[in-house]
Design an enzyme around this catalytic site. Structure first.
Site, PDB file in Angstrom:
ATOM      1  CG  HIS A  28      -1.782   1.171   1.358  1.00 53.29           C
ATOM      2  ND1 HIS A  28      -2.891   1.333   0.559  1.00 53.29           N
ATOM      3  CD2 HIS A  28      -1.734   2.267   2.156  1.00 53.29           C
ATOM      4  CE1 HIS A  28      -3.502   2.457   0.878  1.00 53.29           C
ATOM      5  NE2 HIS A  28      -2.812   3.044   1.845  1.00 53.29           N
ATOM      6  CG  ASN A  29       0.081   4.932   0.884  1.00 52.15           C
ATOM      7  OD1 ASN A  29      -0.828   5.021   0.055  1.00 52.15           O
ATOM      8  ND2 ASN A  29      -0.031   5.403   2.108  1.00 52.15           N
ATOM      9  CD  GLU A  43      -2.594   2.967  -2.980  1.00 49.70           C
ATOM     10  OE1 GLU A  43      -3.778   3.301  -2.867  1.00 49.70           O
ATOM     11  OE2 GLU A  43      -1.789   2.980  -2.028  1.00 49.70           O
ATOM     12  CG  ASP A  86      -2.971   8.213  -4.676  1.00 50.76           C
ATOM     13  OD1 ASP A  86      -3.880   8.570  -5.427  1.00 50.76           O
ATOM     14  OD2 ASP A  86      -2.987   8.389  -3.446  1.00 50.76           O
ATOM     15  CG  HIS A 106      -0.624   9.890   0.568  1.00 55.34           C
ATOM     16  ND1 HIS A 106      -1.421   8.829   0.198  1.00 55.34           N
ATOM     17  CD2 HIS A 106      -1.022  10.230   1.819  1.00 55.34           C
ATOM     18  CE1 HIS A 106      -2.257   8.535   1.184  1.00 55.34           C
ATOM     19  NE2 HIS A 106      -2.039   9.372   2.170  1.00 55.34           N
ATOM     20  CD  GLU A 116      -6.866   4.021  -4.957  1.00 57.89           C
ATOM     21  OE1 GLU A 116      -7.856   4.771  -5.130  1.00 57.89           O
ATOM     22  OE2 GLU A 116      -6.956   2.889  -4.474  1.00 57.89           O
TER      23      GLU A 116
END
Length: 763
Positions: free
Chosen positions: A313-314, A343, A345, A358, A392
């Site tokens: 994640h991230n 991930e 984003d 982020h 994302e």
């Protein structure tokens, strides 16, 4: 200047001119950031296993830090480092290189004085890494170079001889407090030349006496008729009775003797000496982790929903999620350690190029196209099984078009942009069917059926309107900086070309399990917040299990975890969540949760996919993770914690401090099984502590249990009391007398630190 000529490389190392030059030492710049670039003196030690670096210059420079070759994974050229590329105006890229370590330890970026010098160190380090990689654990322990390192650390005046006073200092460095009279007896016995000092082989003899393993000798003598050797039949008896090897014991005994007996005559006579026996116990053959579980051994032809998927994640963050650094290195590390879901984003960036960071925080930015290029390069270096890009998407239509272009152009044939056979499937494909494919997980404007049935492409404007009216944003973790209310309410437009790239992993909002069962398809995936998922496990655990048999679930961590800390994934694994617990693993953060994640995915070739137990794959399963009942066969685990070997000190700067080690054993599984016990502590001995204590555990669902061994310092005042740890699945644990080779907090080897245990599992 003034440095003596380097010695020849020690026996066992290649006769390589690069290694000789590395032994002479050189100044290079150690780079941590654009503003932190310090000159340091680097030198390969005579043992060929250690690189020391110091703020001082010259042959007599005292080391401020050391790099063990066994901790190095690979060496990369300067242009492969983001940090060095950002300094290209200051230092030519051909003068830079990066030392990459195993586990989660940060890379070491260096800039040499010339491109030729950089090449010497890159080639030389890679040669040494290849040598270490080819060694067995016991071979590494037996290498004179490893002892040479201790000798040089103990030889305070660096005269090549060690007085008894220096030996006493060395014992403190080695984490052992020994009776002075006994230590002096060992010293005198090893001093064959009666010079009052130890040199070369004399130090080796002293070390062998120091490391004598009474508990192993006793075990050996229990099965040896003459106390000198184990005959083939005696060794077969040991393998059957203690190691639970069953019918394979006779053939295995011959293999092990051939592999571990040091003497040729012993091999010919099919006997095992004490040295061979110890070699076996300390090798991978005697490891607690079953070697049958190391390669890919599971069925890889079941639907994706039947597997736990190792993910991050991230992924782009190598620090905290408020103001940490976004870096391509996050993707490289994740993919190389076996992550299969990363991930991305994505937000609108300058000059029409999407960026990754982020959102609504102070984290730095990286280009989306660079992320895609990095994934293309590293996706299948560790595993051939599919990689999932968890997208994302926060971009405008214009930059979504750019995203789709980069994905198709950079990934090419790697990107899965249609169903495998062009037909509508009835279930998710398997990891085997998707080998070397990259899948996009994200928002999609239409169903897979509509994509496949539509013969003529609809006008772009109509699709955009459809996307605007039908799509709901995927649930996002809360950002520490609250988003603008208008932005929260707006529904994003979706670019048709990007939508078309989402095939088997379409994001849909979760309402309840009945709604999912009646309205969703197997290729649609819902995301759950950490707290929501945990509530569902408690309130509707069996429904969650059944849901996860046919559809993938993603669980993301609480936005309150601004330090990128992780949560315990086991509770969600118990409910069959595939991408959730593991996708929420911030791999840059060490700790219990990462140990658990590493422990589960250590099996099956580290390929990133682990098959769930049968009762988590059955659509009619009656299993409830909070209240497990029959037909599970409970098992009893008896662990005798026998001894420890060469446990490292917690604070190497304090020569006089000695640890008081104890061993904790934790069972991590369904709630009734989760527990821990510990031994008493051994005072002032980290070198060869002996516990001899048995811990007993009753486990209801062993198929879901992980076993974690932790060695700690009893000193409660210490804020960092973990000495070493190791976690593995219950189902991969070998019975009998086994060594556990400890890992550090960041997952790197603490070789030769280990603990010796006896494992017995009873129905």
């Amino acid at each position: 200047a003034g440095s003596p000529a380097p010695a020849s490389p020690r026996p066992g190392l290649p006769d390589d001119p690069d290694l000789l030059l590395m032994q002479a030492g050189v100044q290079m710049r150690k780079v941590r950031s654009k503003n932190w670039k310090k000159l340091r003196y680097f030198r390969l030690q005579d043992d060929g296993m250690t690189v020391w670096h110091s703020r001082q210059i010259g042959w007599r420079a005292k080391p401020s830090s050391a790099v063990s070759i066994s901790d190095v994974e690979t060496v990369r050229e300067g242009h492969e480092s983001e940090l060095l590329r950002s300094l290209a105006d200051e230092f030519p890229l051909e003068q830079g290189f990066t030392v990459v370590f195993h586990g989660r330890r940060s890379n070491l970026d260096l800039v040499a004085n010339s491109a030729e010098e950089a090449q010497i160190w890159m080639r030389g380090l890679q040669v040494l890494v290849d040598v270490v990689t080819s060694m067995d654990r016991q071979e590494r322990l037996d290498q004179p170079g490893w002892l040479s390192d201790w000798f040089q650390r103990g030889d305070k005046n660096q005269d090549g001889r060690m007085t008894f006073r220096e030996v006493q200092r060395l014992l403190h460095l080695m984490n052992v407090e020994m009776d002075q009279e006994y230590a002096f007896q060992l010293f005198q016995a090893a001093d064959k030349s009666q010079s009052g000092t130890l040199e070369g082989e004399e130090f080796v003899e002293f070390y062998k006496a120091l490391t004598k393993r009474a508990e192993v000798e006793e075990l050996f003598e229990n099965f040896s008729a003459d106390g000198q050797k184990l005959t083939l039949l005696e060794f077969v008896d040991f393998l059957r009775e203690e190691q639970k090897e069953g019918d394979r014991a006779p053939d295995l005994a011959l293999e092990l003797i051939d592999r571990h007996e040091p003497s040729d005559s012993g091999k010919r006579r099919h006997v095992l000496s004490m040295d061979g026996f110890l070699s076996y116990l300390c090798s991978k053959d005697g490891d607690i982790f079953n070697p049958a579980c190391r390669p890919i051994y599971q069925d890889m032809t079941q639907p994706l929903s039947h597997y736990y998927i190792n993910s991050s994640h991230n992924t782009y963050l190598v620090g905290d999620q408020l103001c940490g650094q976004s870096s391509l290195e996050g993707y490289i590390r994740a993919l190389k350690r076996g992550c299969r879901c990363v991930e991305v984003d994505v937000w609108d960036g300058p000059n029409g190029e999407p960026i990754v960071y982020h959102g609504h925080t102070l984290t730095s930015r990286i280009l989306f196209q660079d992320v895609v290029a990095t994934v293309a390069q590293y996706a299948f270096q560790t595993s051939d099984y599919p990689v999932i890009l968890s997208l994302e998407n926060h971009c405008s239509l214009e930059q979504q078009e750019v995203m789709a272009h980069h994905l198709t152009e950079i990934l090419g044939e790697q990107l899965l942009s249609t169903t495998l056979d062009g037909l509508l499937p009835i279930e998710l494909p398997s990891p085997e069917e998707l080998r070397r494919k990259i899948l996009l997980k994200g928002k999609k404007s239409r169903t897979l059926e509509e994509d496949l049935e539509e013969e003529e492409e609809e006008p772009e404007q109509e699709l955009e309107l459809e996307a605007q009216s039908e799509l709901e944003p995927e649930p996002q973790e809360l950002s520490p900086r609250s988003k603008d209310k208008k932005e929260k309410k707006s529904k994003p437009m979706l670019c048709p070309s990007l939508s078309a790239l989402v095939v088997y992993l379409k994001n849909v909002p979760f309402r309840n399990f009945t709604h999912s069962r009646e309205h969703y398809r197997f290729y649609e995936i819902s995301s759950f917040s950490e707290n929501k998922a945990k509530s569902l496990v408690k309130e509707a655990g069996n429904e969650f299990v059944r849901h996860n048999t046919w559809q993938l679930s993603r669980v993301y961590p609480s936005g309150l975890r601004t330090d990128s800390s992780n949560y315990n994934p086991q509770e969600l694994w118990n409910a069959g969540c595939q991408m959730g617990p593991s996708v929420a693993m911030n791999v840059q953060t060490a700790g219990l949760e990462m140990d658990i994640c590493d422990g589960l995915f250590r099996q099956n070739g580290g390929c990133g996919y682990v098959l769930k137990p049968d009762f988590l794959c059955d659509t009619q399963s009656s299993f409830h993770p909070e209240r497990p009942t029959s037909p599970f066969k409970a098992q009893t685990l008896l662990i005798q914690v026998i001894s420890g070997q060469q446990l490292p000190k917690l604070d190497n700067t304090k020569e006089g401090s000695i640890v008081d080690p104890l061993v904790k054993v934790e069972i991590i599984g369904v709630r009734p099984d989760t527990t821990r016990q510990e031994t008493s502590y051994v005072e002032n001995n980290g070198f060869n502590p002996y516990w001899g204590q048995t811990l007993c555990f009753r486990v209801l669902v062993p198929e879901l249990a992980l076993v974690r061994f932790v060695v700690e310092d009893y000193d409660w005042k210490s804020r960092n009391d973990l000495i070493g740890q190791y976690t593995l699945p219950w189902t991969c644990m070998q019975q009998g007398y086994r060594h556990i080779h400890l890992l550090s907090r960041d997952g790197t080897s603490l070789h030769p630190a280990s603990i010796f245990v006896h494992i017995c599992i009873q129905e």
